[in-house]
Design a protein around this motif. Sequence first.
Motif, mmCIF file in Angstrom:
data_model
loop_
_atom_site.group_PDB
_atom_site.id
_atom_site.type_symbol
_atom_site.label_atom_id
_atom_site.label_comp_id
_atom_site.label_asym_id
_atom_site.label_seq_id
_atom_site.Cartn_x
_atom_site.Cartn_y
_atom_site.Cartn_z
ATOM 1 N N UNK A 153 0.828 -1.207 0.000
ATOM 2 C CA UNK A 153 0.000 0.000 0.000
ATOM 3 C C UNK A 153 0.862 1.257 0.000
ATOM 4 N N UNK A 154 0.480 2.208 -0.844
ATOM 5 C CA UNK A 154 1.223 3.459 -0.985
ATOM 6 C C UNK A 154 0.233 4.616 -1.055
ATOM 7 N N UNK A 155 0.535 5.709 -0.323
ATOM 8 C CA UNK A 155 -0.303 6.898 -0.399
ATOM 9 C C UNK A 155 0.309 7.890 -1.374
ATOM 10 N N UNK A 156 -0.530 8.378 -2.306
ATOM 11 C CA UNK A 156 -0.097 9.339 -3.310
ATOM 12 C C UNK A 156 -0.142 10.748 -2.731
ATOM 13 N N UNK A 157 0.412 11.723 -3.463
ATOM 14 C CA UNK A 157 0.466 13.109 -2.987
ATOM 15 C C UNK A 157 -0.925 13.727 -2.832
ATOM 16 N N UNK A 158 -1.907 13.242 -3.591
ATOM 17 C CA UNK A 158 -3.269 13.775 -3.497
ATOM 18 C C UNK A 158 -4.103 13.063 -2.444
ATOM 19 N N UNK A 159 -3.474 12.168 -1.691
ATOM 20 C CA UNK A 159 -4.178 11.459 -0.628
ATOM 21 C C UNK A 159 -4.765 10.125 -1.048
ATOM 22 N N UNK A 160 -4.832 9.856 -2.336
ATOM 23 C CA UNK A 160 -5.365 8.569 -2.796
ATOM 24 C C UNK A 160 -4.385 7.441 -2.462
ATOM 25 N N UNK A 161 -4.924 6.232 -2.388
ATOM 26 C CA UNK A 161 -4.142 5.072 -1.968
ATOM 27 C C UNK A 161 -4.030 4.068 -3.110
ATOM 28 N N UNK A 162 -2.809 3.585 -3.337
ATOM 29 C CA UNK A 162 -2.606 2.430 -4.208
ATOM 30 C C UNK A 162 -2.687 1.208 -3.306
#
Length: 208
Positions: free
Chosen positions: A122-131
């Motif tokens: 799991x990774x959090x993107x700069x816009x707050x969305x999650x992979x």
Amino acid sequence: MRSHFKRTIATLSLLTFFAFLPIGCDIFCRNSCGCDGSPPIKRFEVLSFDVQTIDDNGQEQDSDVSYPFNQIFKGIFVGDTNYLSQTVGSKISIPGVAFACDPIPPYAVQQLTSIKIVNIEEVQMSDGSILSIGQDISEYFGIKRNSSYSLSPITTFLDGRFRIYQYENLKIGWLNEPKTELKLKFNIQLVLDTEEEFNFNGEKLFIR
């Protein structure tokens, strides 16, 4: 006098003809490959692929180090191969016409139809969305064949199927600036038109 002049012309013509005989092939076969035609085309079967973390020059890099997103890639290389019978080059030539004689690089009988990238951490993107784990993140990646090209979305690049050359590496990279450091961990799946699959698990790409 006229008879002497004709004999002189005939003699000079004959001497000129014999002077060109040693290079007759160049005169009558304007083919830079030679009069025997173009070189054979080498074809092979792909048995395996290799994946490495590389820079834009194709040099291997440390996968545990963070790099600018547009300077680091996953390189896909042809691994083991099985060469097949050669296809003989054409021996047809057209007098007076020059041909290029660059040999065609060896290429595979199979073609690449799909590249799938699946997130495994799991990774959090700069816009707050999650992979999320198990998510297909192929859309975030692009691919190119050498440093002179920019990345294209994977599906656009493959365009249904893609010819595989033996000594070429494909570079997979993150398409857009992440605006934060991302530590990406994922699996890569390559699929050929023969339905063969090649899987590479636990790949890493740390970008900023």
